[in-house]
Design an enzyme around this catalytic site. Structure first.
Site, PDB file in Angstrom:
ATOM      1  CD  GLU A   1      38.960  30.291  32.445  1.00 11.93           C
ATOM      2  OE1 GLU A   1      39.481  29.628  33.375  1.00 11.93           O
ATOM      3  OE2 GLU A   1      38.754  31.510  32.539  1.00 11.93           O
TER       4      GLU A   1
ATOM      5  CG  ASP B   1      38.503  28.542  27.699  1.00  8.27           C
ATOM      6  OD1 ASP B   1      38.171  29.741  27.716  1.00  8.27           O
ATOM      7  OD2 ASP B   1      39.687  28.169  27.637  1.00  8.27           O
TER       8      ASP B   1
ATOM      9  CD  GLU C   1      40.856  28.882  21.556  1.00  8.44           C
ATOM     10  OE1 GLU C   1      40.324  28.995  22.667  1.00  8.44           O
ATOM     11  OE2 GLU C   1      41.576  29.767  21.068  1.00  8.44           O
TER      12      GLU C   1
ATOM     13  NE  ARG D   1      36.430  34.038  36.928  1.00  7.32           N
ATOM     14  CZ  ARG D   1      35.310  34.621  37.322  1.00  7.32           C
ATOM     15  NH1 ARG D   1      34.766  34.296  38.463  1.00  7.32           N
ATOM     16  NH2 ARG D   1      34.728  35.516  36.570  1.00  7.32           N
TER      17      ARG D   1
HETATM   18  C1  UD1 Z   1      36.448  36.129  31.611  1.00 11.95           C
HETATM   19  C2  UD1 Z   1      36.360  34.616  31.377  1.00 11.95           C
HETATM   20  C3  UD1 Z   1      37.736  34.038  31.080  1.00 11.95           C
HETATM   21  C4  UD1 Z   1      38.393  34.798  29.939  1.00 11.95           C
HETATM   22  C5  UD1 Z   1      38.430  36.271  30.288  1.00 11.95           C
HETATM   23  C6  UD1 Z   1      39.026  37.075  29.151  1.00 11.95           C
HETATM   24  C7  UD1 Z   1      34.746  33.226  32.588  1.00 11.95           C
HETATM   25  C8  UD1 Z   1      34.382  32.609  33.872  1.00 11.95           C
HETATM   26  N1  UD1 Z   1      35.852  33.963  32.584  1.00 11.95           N
HETATM   27  O1  UD1 Z   1      37.174  36.352  32.812  1.00 11.95           O
HETATM   28  O2  UD1 Z   1      37.612  32.682  30.727  1.00 11.95           O
HETATM   29  O3  UD1 Z   1      39.688  34.308  29.743  1.00 11.95           O
HETATM   30  O4  UD1 Z   1      37.096  36.745  30.519  1.00 11.95           O
HETATM   31  O5  UD1 Z   1      39.303  38.385  29.553  1.00 11.95           O
HETATM   32  O6  UD1 Z   1      34.044  33.064  31.605  1.00 11.95           O
HETATM   33  N2  UD1 Z   1      34.730  43.867  33.799  1.00 11.95           N
HETATM   34  C9  UD1 Z   1      34.381  45.159  33.436  1.00 11.95           C
HETATM   35  N3  UD1 Z   1      34.319  45.465  32.092  1.00 11.95           N
HETATM   36  C10 UD1 Z   1      34.591  44.556  31.128  1.00 11.95           C
HETATM   37  C11 UD1 Z   1      34.957  43.246  31.503  1.00 11.95           C
HETATM   38  C12 UD1 Z   1      35.007  42.913  32.840  1.00 11.95           C
HETATM   39  O7  UD1 Z   1      34.147  46.001  34.284  1.00 11.95           O
HETATM   40  O8  UD1 Z   1      34.505  44.899  29.930  1.00 11.95           O
HETATM   41  C13 UD1 Z   1      34.764  43.513  35.253  1.00 11.95           C
HETATM   42  C14 UD1 Z   1      33.360  43.396  35.863  1.00 11.95           C
HETATM   43  O9  UD1 Z   1      33.392  43.841  37.178  1.00 11.95           O
HETATM   44  C15 UD1 Z   1      33.135  41.877  35.831  1.00 11.95           C
HETATM   45  C16 UD1 Z   1      34.537  41.386  36.140  1.00 11.95           C
HETATM   46  O10 UD1 Z   1      35.396  42.255  35.416  1.00 11.95           O
HETATM   47  O11 UD1 Z   1      32.166  41.435  36.740  1.00 11.95           O
HETATM   48  C17 UD1 Z   1      34.822  39.944  35.829  1.00 11.95           C
HETATM   49  O12 UD1 Z   1      34.382  39.589  34.517  1.00 11.95           O
HETATM   50  P1  UD1 Z   1      34.119  38.021  34.182  1.00 11.95           P
HETATM   51  O13 UD1 Z   1      33.676  37.911  32.778  1.00 11.95           O
HETATM   52  O14 UD1 Z   1      33.306  37.402  35.254  1.00 11.95           O
HETATM   53  O15 UD1 Z   1      35.559  37.361  34.352  1.00 11.95           O
HETATM   54  P2  UD1 Z   1      36.951  37.659  33.685  1.00 11.95           P
HETATM   55  O16 UD1 Z   1      37.980  37.587  34.775  1.00 11.95           O
HETATM   56  O17 UD1 Z   1      36.883  38.874  32.844  1.00 11.95           O
END
Ligand code: UD1
Ligand code: UDP
Length: 378
Positions: A134, A98, A120, A215
């Protein structure tokens, strides 16, 4: 002619849950040509998983950027995936769960009329803002996908009740159990190298493992969660909290500020999958808002307090392993202290169960794909 199957992966949990399926497709070259497309919605946390399982991406959109909005990730993922699909013209696209990557993958599959499988499928809370975004992502993927792979009978029934044709729905179990079983034996026989650094934190103490990132909990929710953890650590001496902190800056900031300097709260970098599974097995209690961790912990008989108001994984709650505690500071403290001080309450939740699958989901999904005569969407 083997069918070209493009597996689209964006974040850590998608990688963990799609790795066994990619490995299964790679094992069957006469039936499948496997192409892996990574959006790079996550970077370090995604690469950790792919590296651990030796999977090399054929395409990498490298989308991660600090602080980008949902609209920006969505726009960039749709543009990048469109280009890749126009170039490769896969017979089948696979998306998982999701996330925004999964939603964009299904949308591009629909626009380009490429048969799309949803791994899933059928998880719902019924509340469009929980989890956000999600719940809406998976409902929309459910509308666009052609093949639906629900992990449980509950998820299957949800899809059928929404009008999805039963011919397109295949109950397989969750691929997360395939990955967990692949890993569990290895880590119970020998401690993974990277876990040695945290091994001393687990000795002669009870361990509460914490993960969190949702989030809808950013802001006040995380303040409450951290304050609860700190208060419990102050009140109960014989526990260590071990918290691999998600890299999202909205998580890092409050966690480091509130929990950063407590002798029995240990903030560590996100762990690679093997050491994480090892730590899960060493833990006494799990405090999490993660979907994947809710599915894994019951296999180890670990009580899970779920820091959310809703869950799309009612099976763990029904089995008695998981309890919803929301993000209210007082509730988290009360429930945690109860588990730490009341052996009967602990024993009631610590029964090992596995309502999520038997470790054969990837093989079952590949069998369904093999049985599909494809080229364009029906
Ligand atoms: C995302 C997914 C969420 C999932 C989660 C698993 C969306 C909207 N959100 O949320 O559904 O449950 O991943 O963890 O699809 N960042 C890093 N390095 C990484 C990963 C993230 O620095 O390897 C930081 C970056 O600043 C990035 C921020 O985390 O911009 C947010 O990442 P994002 O994928 O937008 O959202 P998640 O909260 O990780
Ligand atoms: N996980 C991991 N290292 C960590 C924390 C979690 O490998 O430090 C794994 C965990 O075993 C589970 C998955 O990551 O399979 C869950 O990812 P996350 O909580 O980011 O996402 P969600 O499952 O909530 O979508």
């Amino acid at each position: 002619m083997p069918q070209t199957v493009m597996t689209i992966i964006g974040t850590r949990p998608e990688a963990i849950k799609l790795v066994p399926l990619v490995l299964e497709l790679q094992r069957r070259p006469q039936e499948f040509k496997s192409v892996v497309c990574v959006t790079g919605q996550h970077r370090e946390m995604l690469d950790q998983v792919l590296d651990a399982f030796g999977i090399v991406a054929d395409h990498d959109l490298n989308l991660m950027a600090p602080g980008q909005s949902l609209g920006q990730i969505t726009a960039r993922a749709v543009a990048g995936l469109t280009e890749v699909c126009e170039k490769d013209r896969p017979d089948i696209i696979l998306v998982q769960g999701d996330t925004t990557t999964a939603f964009c993958g299904a949308l591009v599959g629909h626009y380009q009329q490429i048969k799309t499988g949803h791994v899933e499928a059928g998880l719902r809370t019924g509340n469009k803002f929980s989890p956000f975004p999600e719940e809406i992502n998976r409902r929309l993927i459910g509308q666009m996908a052609d093949l639906h792979f629900p992990p449980t009978a509950h998820a299957e029934a949800t899809l059928l009740s929404e009008g999805v044709c039963s011919d397109d729905v295949f109950l397989t179990g969750n691929t997360v159990i395939d990955t967990l079983l692949l890993t569990r034996d290895r880590v119970t026989q020998e401690i993974p190298e990277a876990a040695r650094e945290i091994q001393s934190l687990t000795e002669n103490t009870r361990v509460v493992l914490v993960t969190g990132h949702r989030r809808e909990s950013h802001g006040q929710g995380f303040e409450n969660i951290c304050n609860a953890i700190r208060n419990v650590a102050d009140k109960i001496a014989d526990i260590n909290f071990i918290y691999p902190v998600h890299l999202n800056p909205k998580v890092q900031e409050p966690v480091n500020r509130i929990l950063g300097n407590h002798p029995r709260i240990h903030l560590v970098d996100p762990l690679s999958y093997e050491p994480f599974v090892w730590l899960l097995n060493q833990s006494d209690i799990v405090l999490t808002d993660s979907g994947g961790v809710q599915e894994e912990a019951p296999s180890f008989g670990k009580p899970v307090l779920v820091m959310r108001d809703t869950t799309e994984r009612p099976e763990g709650v029904e089995a008695g392993n998981a309890k919803l505690v929301g993000t209210c500071q007082e509730t988290i403290e009360t429930e945690l202290i109860r588990l730490l001080t009341d052996p009967a309450a602990y024993a009631e939740m610590a029964d090992a169960q596995n309502p999520y699958g038997d470790g054969t989901a990837s093989r079952q999904i590949a069998d369904v794909l093999a049985s599909q005569a494809v080229s364009t969407k029906s």
